[in-house]
Design an enzyme around this catalytic site. Structure first.
Site, PDB file in Angstrom:
ATOM      1  CG  ASN A 183      -2.071  -0.969   1.089  1.00 29.93           C
ATOM      2  OD1 ASN A 183      -2.490  -1.313  -0.006  1.00 29.93           O
ATOM      3  ND2 ASN A 183      -2.579  -1.433   2.217  1.00 29.93           N
ATOM      4  CG  HIS A 233      -4.439  -6.877   4.796  1.00 27.09           C
ATOM      5  ND1 HIS A 233      -5.395  -7.381   3.958  1.00 27.09           N
ATOM      6  CD2 HIS A 233      -4.190  -5.619   4.340  1.00 27.09           C
ATOM      7  CE1 HIS A 233      -5.712  -6.481   3.045  1.00 27.09           C
ATOM      8  NE2 HIS A 233      -4.980  -5.398   3.259  1.00 27.09           N
ATOM      9  CE1 TYR A 242      -2.839  -5.019  -0.246  1.00 30.02           C
ATOM     10  CE2 TYR A 242      -3.693  -7.256  -0.172  1.00 30.02           C
ATOM     11  CZ  TYR A 242      -3.900  -5.891  -0.098  1.00 30.02           C
ATOM     12  OH  TYR A 242      -5.161  -5.400   0.114  1.00 30.02           O
TER      13      TYR A 242
END
Length: 775
Positions: A183, A233, A242
């Site tokens: 992210n 996460h 990811y």
């Protein structure tokens, strides 16, 4: 009235150099648009773009009628996605829409509409944060690099103002929450591109500097661990999705900024570069990315909104990561570049099940990289490695031989049973309860690719021990919130062989089991003990569950040499089973066992496991072999050898060789085997001290692997619970000397017996090794 500028909005400078570099990265170069696979891909791209253009109908509430704006943030991102396809068809050569003025006008109209009605400075967000800060801005900014020369200053400033609004500089004040790992790198990409297009050095610098927290190793939470594990996460092994996004964004940003005023020079970036070999490579096999590290991404399959109905699977995830490695290689050292390109060529060449050059999900620039590498006679492909590795940071293990590869997915207090979220992966409940994946060197590579996840019985995943207690779709809290309380997941390895253990619990059930795998040359020895439950439902240990594909599903299945279950829909219980075999594997049951099997047709839809999935019903044939422990078992056990891709003759011969393996113990206290021909003794001491096994005694729970070769022996030990201090091991045989020992291993004594002390505190479950000479 829409104005299409014929010249750049600003004079050429370093910012323009970077903007053009990014546009060329998006468009690709060095390929012949009239040659395959490019001609077909470009033609398809033009067709889809034309369809998008013809259905675009700006109104008060939407740019496309099926993507209303106002409640679902994904509709904003998808709208930009359609404009991106249109912009690429206009900008790239050979698409039948190349340079088409009407297509360009539609793109610019769409950008203006979205900026005025959806992605606007000052407008509030709704639904999913990701769309506002990653999905939409990344796509918007890439479009802007393609059509930049046709944007006026007001259009540029308004779009950049929207990016600034949704991604404020304060987003980087803390490396936490949703600003970590992949992210974070995605956020940085948006900010850096915003700075490039807006000619704002401070923004580029902010985005570049904000990459730095991604590089160092972590010991918990999101990021890379020293052993190559990757978590996102907080509790989900995520190398394949990811992690794929992280290497995609970092490789592209390194490429973009290389040689510029804002080049990424943080010395810790080398830690990330090292992960190509330590973190990504171990999970790439014949072009696929092993599913055990892809979280809820395994459920994505075919998206109902995809006009091409392309199935996303382990091969396509693998291809994307390989492409990123090749991008990264161009800016790496000469040694790294050569090594990575050789490995990539091997992965691409060996992917017979999903040939990379036929992958419709790959961008044309990626296809160009693949073809250039495959055509480069100066690069020799690297063979698949032969090794055995345990990734203690994410409760995973891989075991690779020349003819096959395997992976084991576990969970613990450090990792979740599974992840669901955004309506995805709602039946992944048991994916981390000891699931054993296998692939052959030249066969079986579509096992988990061919509509597996939407058609398989989710209670019968290969290798798992589960309760048949019915679970609700999306059982437990989202984003990995359903957590085990057991700490044991891991084992000991010498890099060639391994012993792995999992203190298994049931997801929302009372199931308990001790599971052990001993990974050797041609076999994986599987032990289970203490299998118990009070759920009131049957408990099963799944020896295997093979996807036979959409065909007849009549692959020959032998039990003790006799063909069984010849037709789909047949099932049986087989007592006194010494061995079983089909084209994907052999199974040996020491002492005989009672097992059940079924050959069945199973149907399902991707929509069953993912809210965005296709509603088309798919059917696949399965052959399943399992132990039935009954309802509410109290002390169930199993023991078998799994021989991936062995012949029936080899399986029969192994079953006949009753002296090949001795099971020393298979209980809730210890699980141990001895293989004389290999000099191997492998033990999981679940409870200690209880006495010596194979002349080995430990004072605390541990995994131990002993290998003897003549007068030399090596002992490997780990603390899979990752919660102990010193562990003392005694080997009750005469030892003359310890010839080598890892840091953290203390030789207490030699002579009549060997005593070693292993300082496992803070070791995160890693393996310690010592080599000694027998007296």
């Amino acid at each position: 009235m829409l104005v299409i500028n014929a010249s750049p909005a600003f004079a050429a400078d370093e910012y323009d150099t970077l903007r053009i570099r990014w546009a060329n990265y998006v468009k690709g170069s060095g390929y012949d648009p009239a040659a395959e696979p490019f001609a077909s891909a470009l033609s398809s791209q033009a067709t889809v773009a034309s369809d998008f253009r013809s259905t675009m109908a700006p109104t008060t509430g939407s740019l496309w009628p099926d993507l209303p704006i106002g409640t679902a943030s994904t509709n904003v991102t998808q709208s930009y996605g359609r404009l991106s396809g249109m912009a690429k068809a206009w900008a790239m050569p050979g698409t039948a829409q190349t340079g088409n003025a009407a297509m360009l006008t539609a793109v610019l109209t769409g950008l203006d509409w979205l900026n005025a009605n959806a992605y606007t400075a000052g407008r509030a967000t709704y639904n999913n944060w990701w769309d506002w800060q990653i999905g939409s801005p990344q796509t918007l900014l890439s479009i802007m690099t393609l059509v930049y020369d046709h944007l006026n200053s007001t259009q540029i400033s308004n779009n950049l103002a929207a990016v600034d609004h949704y991604i404020p500089d304060s987003r980087y004040n803390s490396y936490s929450g949703t600003s970590t790992g992949a992210n974070r790198t995605d956020l940085c990409q948006s900010t850096i591109l915003r700075g490039v297009i807006g000619k704002n050095s401070a923004k580029i610098t902010l985005g570049r500097n904000a990459l730095s927290p991604v590089f160092p190793f972590v010991t918990d939470g999101d990021g890379f661990y020293v052993d190559g594990s990757f978590i996102q996460h907080s509790v989900i092994p995520y190398t394949g999705t990811y992690g794929a996004e992280l290497i995609r964004s970092l490789s592209s940003l390194f490429m973009l900024l290389n040689g510029s005023t804002w080049a990424v020079t943080d010395p810790n970036r080398q830690l990330f570069l090292d992960m190509v070999d330590k973190g990504y490579g171990p999970f790439l096999f014949n072009g696929l990315m092993m599913d055990g590290q892809s979280g809820r991404g395994i459920s994505r399959g075919i998206n109902a909104a995809d006009p091409l109905a392309i199935q996303h699977d382990d091969h396509r995830r693998g291809h994307g990561i390989i492409n990123s490695i090749l991008v990264l290689a161009d800016g790496a050292s000469a040694t790294e570049r050569a090594r990575w390109r050789a490995a990539a060529k091997g992965w691409l060449q060996r992917d017979y099940w999903s040939p990379p050059l036929q992958d419709q999900s790959m961008s044309i620039p990626a296809l160009a990289r693949f073809k250039a590498l495959l055509d480069d006679s100066g690069v020799s492909a690297t063979a698949e490695p032969v090794n055995s590795r345990i990734f203690t940071g994410m409760d995973r293990a891989t075991h690779r031989r020349a003819g096959w590869a395997a992976s084991i997915s576990m969970c613990s207090t450090r990792t979740s049973f599974y992840e669901h979220g955004n309506g995805e992966n709602v039946r992944g409940w048991h994916t981390n309860n000891g699931m054993l994946y296998t692939w052959g060197a030249t066969s079986g590579n579509g096992q988990f690719s061919d509509a597996f996840w939407c058609t398989v019985d989710p209670y019968r995943l290969p290798g798992t021990t589960v309760s048949r207690k019915p679970l609700a779709d999306g059982a437990g809290a989202a984003w990995g919130g359903l957590m085990p309380t057991n700490a044991w997941a891991g084992g000991a390895t010498d890099g060639e062989f391994s012993i792995i253990g999992h203190n298994t619990q049931g997801a929302q059930s009372t199931l308990q089991a001790k599971k052990t795998w001993v990974c050797l040359d041609d076999t994986i020895i599987c032990l289970g003990a203490g299998i118990s439950s009070t759920d009131g439902y049957a408990v099963e240990s799944i020896v295997d569950n093979k996807n036979l594909g959409p065909g007849t599903g009549t692959h020959t299945f032998l039990v003790n040499g006799t063909a069984q279950l010849p037709t789909v829909g047949s099932s049986g219980t087989f007592t006194g089973t010494q061995w079983a075999h089909h084209s994907f594997a052999g199974y040996v049951f020491p002492g005989g066992a009672t097992v059940k099997a079924i050959r069945e047709n199973r149907s399902g839809k991707w929509r069953d496991i993912n809210v965005n999935g296709s509603t088309t019903v798919l059917s696949r044939k399965y052959l399943t072999l399992w132990y039935d422990h009954g309802t509410n078992p109290t002390s169930g056990t199993y023991a078998y050898q799994y021989l991936p891709y062995a012949t029936s003759a080899a399986t029969s011969a192994r079953a006949a060789d009753t002296a090949w393996m001795t099971v020393y113990n298979n209980s809730t206290w210890q699980q141990a085997v001895h293989i004389p021909s290999l000099g191997v003794t492998a033990i999981n001491f679940w409870t200690a001290p209880l006495g010596a096994i194979g002349n080995i005694f430990v004072d605390m729970p541990a995994s131990v692997l002993l290998r003897k070769n003549g007068n030399t022996a090596t002992v490997c030990l780990s603390d899979p619970r990752q919660n102990q201090g010193d562990i003392t091991l005694t080997y009750n045989k005469p030892v003359s000397a310890v010839t080598s020992a890892d840091p953290g291993v203390t030789v207490v004594s030699t002579g009549a017996s060997l005593v070693l002390r292993f300082a496992t505190a803070g070791s995160a479950g890693k393996t310690f090794k010592a080599t000694f000479t027998l007296a």
